[in-house]
Write a protein that holds these residues in place. Structure first.
Motif, short mmCIF file in Angstrom:
data_model
loop_
_atom_site.label_atom_id
_atom_site.label_comp_id
_atom_site.label_asym_id
_atom_site.label_seq_id
_atom_site.Cartn_x
_atom_site.Cartn_y
_atom_site.Cartn_z
N UNK A 1 45.81 -19.32 8.41
CA UNK A 1 46.78 -18.28 8.76
C UNK A 1 47.40 -18.51 10.14
N UNK A 2 46.71 -19.30 10.98
CA UNK A 2 47.23 -19.62 12.31
C UNK A 2 46.80 -21.03 12.69
N UNK A 3 47.26 -22.04 11.96
CA UNK A 3 46.75 -23.40 12.16
C UNK A 3 47.15 -23.97 13.52
N UNK A 4 46.26 -24.83 14.02
CA UNK A 4 46.50 -25.54 15.29
C UNK A 4 46.17 -27.02 15.03
N UNK A 5 47.04 -27.75 14.35
CA UNK A 5 46.70 -29.12 13.93
C UNK A 5 46.44 -30.07 15.08
N UNK B 1 40.13 -32.63 8.30
CA UNK B 1 40.42 -31.20 8.47
C UNK B 1 40.79 -30.56 7.14
N UNK B 2 40.17 -29.41 6.86
CA UNK B 2 40.60 -28.53 5.79
C UNK B 2 40.91 -27.17 6.41
N UNK B 3 41.40 -26.23 5.63
CA UNK B 3 41.78 -24.93 6.15
C UNK B 3 41.23 -23.81 5.27
N UNK B 4 40.83 -22.71 5.92
CA UNK B 4 40.49 -21.46 5.25
C UNK B 4 41.20 -20.31 5.98
N UNK B 5 41.48 -19.21 5.29
CA UNK B 5 41.92 -17.99 5.99
C UNK B 5 40.70 -17.29 6.58
N UNK B 6 40.34 -17.66 7.79
CA UNK B 6 39.01 -17.33 8.30
C UNK B 6 38.77 -15.84 8.47
N UNK B 7 39.78 -15.10 8.93
CA UNK B 7 39.58 -13.66 9.11
C UNK B 7 39.53 -12.95 7.76
N UNK B 8 40.41 -13.33 6.86
CA UNK B 8 40.44 -12.71 5.53
C UNK B 8 39.11 -12.88 4.81
N UNK C 1 34.47 -17.50 12.56
CA UNK C 1 35.58 -18.03 13.34
C UNK C 1 36.75 -17.06 13.43
N UNK C 2 36.78 -16.03 12.60
CA UNK C 2 37.91 -15.11 12.60
C UNK C 2 37.73 -13.87 13.44
N UNK C 3 36.57 -13.68 14.09
CA UNK C 3 36.33 -12.38 14.69
C UNK C 3 36.82 -12.25 16.13
N UNK C 4 37.16 -13.36 16.80
CA UNK C 4 37.60 -13.26 18.19
C UNK C 4 39.11 -13.18 18.33
N UNK D 1 40.94 -15.74 18.63
CA UNK D 1 41.27 -16.77 19.62
C UNK D 1 42.50 -17.57 19.21
N UNK D 2 43.23 -18.05 20.21
CA UNK D 2 44.37 -18.91 19.93
C UNK D 2 43.92 -20.22 19.28
N UNK D 3 42.85 -20.79 19.83
CA UNK D 3 42.31 -22.04 19.32
C UNK D 3 40.95 -21.76 18.69
N UNK D 4 40.83 -22.03 17.41
CA UNK D 4 39.59 -21.74 16.71
C UNK D 4 39.29 -22.87 15.74
N UNK D 5 38.02 -23.24 15.66
CA UNK D 5 37.62 -24.25 14.68
C UNK D 5 36.19 -24.01 14.25
N UNK D 6 35.91 -24.41 13.03
CA UNK D 6 34.55 -24.42 12.49
C UNK D 6 34.15 -25.87 12.27
N UNK D 7 33.06 -26.29 12.91
CA UNK D 7 32.59 -27.66 12.73
C UNK D 7 31.66 -27.75 11.53
N UNK D 8 31.64 -28.91 10.91
CA UNK D 8 30.71 -29.19 9.81
C UNK D 8 30.22 -30.63 9.97
#
Length: 306
Positions: free
Chosen positions: A211-215, A250-257, A262-265, A267-274
């Motif tokens: 929803x707010x990607x930062x590639x 890199x993959x993408x999820x709608x993290x807050x939805x 990763x969706x609770x802050x 933040x402008x820059x957010x990532x989930x590591x795996x």
């Protein structure tokens, strides 16, 4: 890898009730100590950082302090960085990586960032090497108002005053073989649906916010981690764990939805590591180092692109 057609709790095709949850809970074995492995290391940081007990989790007859490590000289004029680990307690390198970052690297950001690090969101899950909490709820689908997961609700409350003022948030995770052999079959059984076997990416990858990607931010993290461990390739369909690969690693999820950590802050820059600790191409120490490298790269990029 061999998979049983049916998970050994419940009736195929029927969602679990409380009796099935109790059966599942009875199968869980305490295998390690949050007090020895996490609390002791956090306590050793008190001479350099502030440590907050933002809640207490009572689970299985044990009492777990929920701990956050903060920059000692918190300055409202500085940007804020949040690091979370152990949302899934069995994902060991997320916890180890968060602790190693604070022990080894956090001091270099003094005067540049306010740091808030929560190394182990789910201590019962850590001790039982379990994805879910004691109530058979996945904390990482539960970061929302009125959360049924007590671990998630406590973290939401801790971070609520910072929402909208966080510059960067790094959430540390693993994808393991046990996802496919235990946790996904358990999820299917709990929800009364058929288990459909999938695959596990061999290597490190990131989850961006669709929803707010930062590639460019994600690629900066991938480039840093690539110096430490290998990056997972896309499968034959151009996907990882059922999601399209949008860029290298890199993959993408709608993290807050989805109610992800990763969706609770906001933040402008957010990532989930795996990371993939079961790969024959890596080691536990390398996985921990990859987590630290991802945090450092994320913070450095965010500071340079405020």
């Amino acid at each position: 890898m061999q998979h049983s057609l049916f998970y050994p709790v419940g009736t195929p095709g029927q969602p679990w009730g409380e009796s099935e949850r109790a059966q599942w809970r009875a199968r869980q074995i305490r295998r390690r100590s949050h007090a020895d492995d996490v609390v002791t290391r956090v306590d050793a940081l008190r001479d350099r950082f502030d440590v907050d007990t933002y809640g207490t989790l009572d689970a299985g007859g044990r009492h777990y302090p929920l701990l956050a490590v903060r920059s000692r000289d918190w300055n409202r004029d500085l940007p804020i960085a949040v690091v979370t680990g152990g949302v899934h307690g069995y994902e060991t390198s997320g916890i180890e990586g968060a602790l190693e970052f604070v022990e080894q690297s956090a001091g270099t950001y003094a005067g540049r960032l306010n740091l808030l690090v929560v190394p182990c969101v789910s201590p019962w899950g850590y001790e039982h090497i379990q994805r879910w909490n004691i109530d058979a709820i996945d904390p990482n689908r539960s970061f929302r108002a009125g959360s049924p997961a007590r671990e998630s609700a406590a973290l939401v409350a801790l971070l609520a005053p910072l929402r909208g003022s966080v510059l960067v948030h790094v959430d540390l995770h693993e994808t393991t073989d046990s996802d496919e052999s235990e946790f996904r079959p358990a999820l299917a059984a709990r929800d009364g649906v058929a288990f459909e076997p999938g695959g596990i990416p061999d290597g490190f990858y990131l989850v961006d916010d669709s929803e707010r990607p930062q590639p460019a931010f994600q690629q900066a993290v991938i480039a840093a981690v690539e110096q430490v461990t290998h990056i997972a390739p896309a499968d034959a369909d151009g996907q990882m764990i059922g999601s399209p690969v949008v860029a290298h690693g890199v993959i993408e999820y709608p993290v807050e939805t989805l109610g992800l950590c990763a969706g609770i802050t906001g933040a402008r820059y957010v990532t989930t590591t795996e990371v993939y600790p079961d790969s024959p191409r890596t080691t536990p120490a390398e996985c921990n180092a990859a987590q630290v490298a991802s945090i450092v790269a994320a913070l450095d990029y965010a500071l340079a692109h405020r």
